[in-house]
Design a protein around this motif. Sequence first.
Motif, PDB file in Angstrom:
ATOM      1  N   GLU A  40      34.343  29.877  35.952  1.00  0.00           N
ATOM      2  CA  GLU A  40      34.152  31.315  36.116  1.00  0.00           C
ATOM      3  C   GLU A  40      35.459  31.953  36.577  1.00  0.00           C
ATOM      4  N   PRO A  41      36.275  32.431  35.634  1.00  0.00           N
ATOM      5  CA  PRO A  41      37.602  32.939  36.000  1.00  0.00           C
ATOM      6  C   PRO A  41      37.580  34.066  37.036  1.00  0.00           C
ATOM      7  N   GLN A  42      36.694  35.015  36.868  1.00  0.00           N
ATOM      8  CA  GLN A  42      36.659  36.141  37.806  1.00  0.00           C
ATOM      9  C   GLN A  42      36.292  35.651  39.208  1.00  0.00           C
ATOM     10  N   THR A  43      35.324  34.777  39.295  1.00  0.00           N
ATOM     11  CA  THR A  43      34.886  34.260  40.591  1.00  0.00           C
ATOM     12  C   THR A  43      36.006  33.480  41.262  1.00  0.00           C
ATOM     13  N   ARG A  44      36.697  32.636  40.498  1.00  0.00           N
ATOM     14  CA  ARG A  44      37.815  31.862  41.052  1.00  0.00           C
ATOM     15  C   ARG A  44      38.902  32.785  41.594  1.00  0.00           C
ATOM     16  N   LEU A  45      39.283  33.770  40.813  1.00  0.00           N
ATOM     17  CA  LEU A  45      40.334  34.684  41.245  1.00  0.00           C
ATOM     18  C   LEU A  45      39.909  35.445  42.502  1.00  0.00           C
ATOM     19  N   LYS A  46      38.662  35.874  42.533  1.00  0.00           N
ATOM     20  CA  LYS A  46      38.175  36.599  43.707  1.00  0.00           C
ATOM     21  C   LYS A  46      38.130  35.696  44.943  1.00  0.00           C
ATOM     22  N   LEU A  47      37.819  34.419  44.737  1.00  0.00           N
ATOM     23  CA  LEU A  47      37.846  33.482  45.864  1.00  0.00           C
ATOM     24  C   LEU A  47      39.267  33.308  46.394  1.00  0.00           C
ATOM     25  N   GLN A 101      40.661  30.101  25.167  1.00  0.00           N
ATOM     26  CA  GLN A 101      39.734  30.865  24.334  1.00  0.00           C
ATOM     27  C   GLN A 101      38.485  31.119  25.160  1.00  0.00           C
ATOM     28  N   LEU A 102      38.229  32.373  25.434  1.00  0.00           N
ATOM     29  CA  LEU A 102      37.059  32.746  26.218  1.00  0.00           C
ATOM     30  C   LEU A 102      36.136  33.595  25.368  1.00  0.00           C
ATOM     31  N   SER A 103      34.858  33.522  25.695  1.00  0.00           N
ATOM     32  CA  SER A 103      33.904  34.391  25.024  1.00  0.00           C
ATOM     33  C   SER A 103      34.234  35.839  25.391  1.00  0.00           C
ATOM     34  N   LYS A 104      33.655  36.761  24.664  1.00  0.00           N
ATOM     35  CA  LYS A 104      33.916  38.179  24.916  1.00  0.00           C
ATOM     36  C   LYS A 104      33.545  38.544  26.357  1.00  0.00           C
ATOM     37  N   ASP A 105      32.387  38.061  26.824  1.00  0.00           N
ATOM     38  CA  ASP A 105      31.957  38.355  28.188  1.00  0.00           C
ATOM     39  C   ASP A 105      32.879  37.713  29.219  1.00  0.00           C
ATOM     40  N   ASP A 106      33.269  36.466  28.967  1.00  0.00           N
ATOM     41  CA  ASP A 106      34.191  35.793  29.881  1.00  0.00           C
ATOM     42  C   ASP A 106      35.549  36.485  29.898  1.00  0.00           C
ATOM     43  N   ARG A 107      35.992  36.982  28.753  1.00  0.00           N
ATOM     44  CA  ARG A 107      37.264  37.706  28.684  1.00  0.00           C
ATOM     45  C   ARG A 107      37.178  38.990  29.507  1.00  0.00           C
ATOM     46  N   LYS A 108      36.039  39.691  29.434  1.00  0.00           N
ATOM     47  CA  LYS A 108      35.851  40.903  30.246  1.00  0.00           C
ATOM     48  C   LYS A 108      35.875  40.543  31.736  1.00  0.00           C
ATOM     49  N   ASP A 109      35.180  39.454  32.086  1.00  0.00           N
ATOM     50  CA  ASP A 109      35.176  39.015  33.478  1.00  0.00           C
ATOM     51  C   ASP A 109      36.585  38.650  33.942  1.00  0.00           C
ATOM     52  N   PHE A 110      37.322  37.971  33.064  1.00  0.00           N
ATOM     53  CA  PHE A 110      38.698  37.599  33.407  1.00  0.00           C
ATOM     54  C   PHE A 110      39.532  38.856  33.661  1.00  0.00           C
ATOM     55  N   GLN A 111      39.380  39.854  32.803  1.00  0.00           N
ATOM     56  CA  GLN A 111      40.143  41.095  32.981  1.00  0.00           C
ATOM     57  C   GLN A 111      39.784  41.784  34.298  1.00  0.00           C
ATOM     58  N   LYS A 112      38.516  41.714  34.684  1.00  0.00           N
ATOM     59  CA  LYS A 112      38.118  42.275  35.980  1.00  0.00           C
ATOM     60  C   LYS A 112      38.814  41.511  37.112  1.00  0.00           C
ATOM     61  N   GLY A 113      38.866  40.193  36.964  1.00  0.00           N
ATOM     62  CA  GLY A 113      39.554  39.369  37.960  1.00  0.00           C
ATOM     63  C   GLY A 113      41.041  39.682  38.031  1.00  0.00           C
ATOM     64  N   VAL A 114      41.664  39.916  36.871  1.00  0.00           N
ATOM     65  CA  VAL A 114      43.087  40.258  36.832  1.00  0.00           C
ATOM     66  C   VAL A 114      43.315  41.590  37.541  1.00  0.00           C
ATOM     67  N   ASP A 164      53.674  40.808  39.139  1.00  0.00           N
ATOM     68  CA  ASP A 164      54.251  41.075  37.813  1.00  0.00           C
ATOM     69  C   ASP A 164      53.415  40.445  36.700  1.00  0.00           C
ATOM     70  N   ILE A 165      53.028  39.195  36.876  1.00  0.00           N
ATOM     71  CA  ILE A 165      52.238  38.492  35.856  1.00  0.00           C
ATOM     72  C   ILE A 165      50.854  39.133  35.730  1.00  0.00           C
ATOM     73  N   ALA A 166      50.228  39.447  36.852  1.00  0.00           N
ATOM     74  CA  ALA A 166      48.892  40.061  36.799  1.00  0.00           C
ATOM     75  C   ALA A 166      48.952  41.412  36.090  1.00  0.00           C
ATOM     76  N   ARG A 167      49.973  42.188  36.369  1.00  0.00           N
ATOM     77  CA  ARG A 167      50.115  43.487  35.676  1.00  0.00           C
ATOM     78  C   ARG A 167      50.317  43.274  34.175  1.00  0.00           C
ATOM     79  N   GLU A 168      51.127  42.298  33.832  1.00  0.00           N
ATOM     80  CA  GLU A 168      51.344  42.007  32.409  1.00  0.00           C
ATOM     81  C   GLU A 168      50.038  41.574  31.752  1.00  0.00           C
TER      82      GLU A 168
END
Length: 182
Positions: A40-47, A101-114, A164-168
């Motif tokens: 769960e990319p968003q959850t990991r980043l938030k942790l 390669q993430l599903s569309k929903d996982d990609r959205k979650d990742f973007q929220k985490g970013v 810088d990387i997160a903004r990119e």
Amino acid sequence: MKTATRLVVLLLILVAVASARKRDPLTEAEADQIRHAALEPQTRLKLYIKFTDARWASVEQLRSASQVSADRGQRIHDLLEDITALLDEILDNLDTYVARQLSKDDRKDFQKGVKAVVAACDQWDSKLKGLKSAVESDPGLRKDSSAFRFALQDMQDALKSAADIAREYSEYKDVDEKPAKK
């Protein structure tokens, strides 16, 4: 013969230094939370953000403590090293998930985490400026800063890289897409 012995001793010292483990910036409970959020990319980043915030809170508590301990500089040093390690983990996770390669929903979650990482980096940059200002204005903290000066610089560099990387990456729409031109 003496040269060979010296080389062997030097090699053993280098191996010992290289293999010396740095302490883990995460507690056992925090490491368990990260493991449970492996997919769960968003959850990991938030942790990671939460754990970094906790280290910053400890730095601020030490900085403004009414009772200054003799080891305050070393404790701030250790916390700054932990923050640097956590920022490195955030970068590793960003790189891992942007390339995956993430599903569309996982990609959205990742973007929220970013986006959460970008916001957190802005907050941490403010805290960094506050710490630097305190070092300049507080004679006791200035004295203690000799113990954490280099750790502070390393953390500042890691923070800049993470921001810088997160903004990119926040400009990516999909893994194969380049960031939008400005």
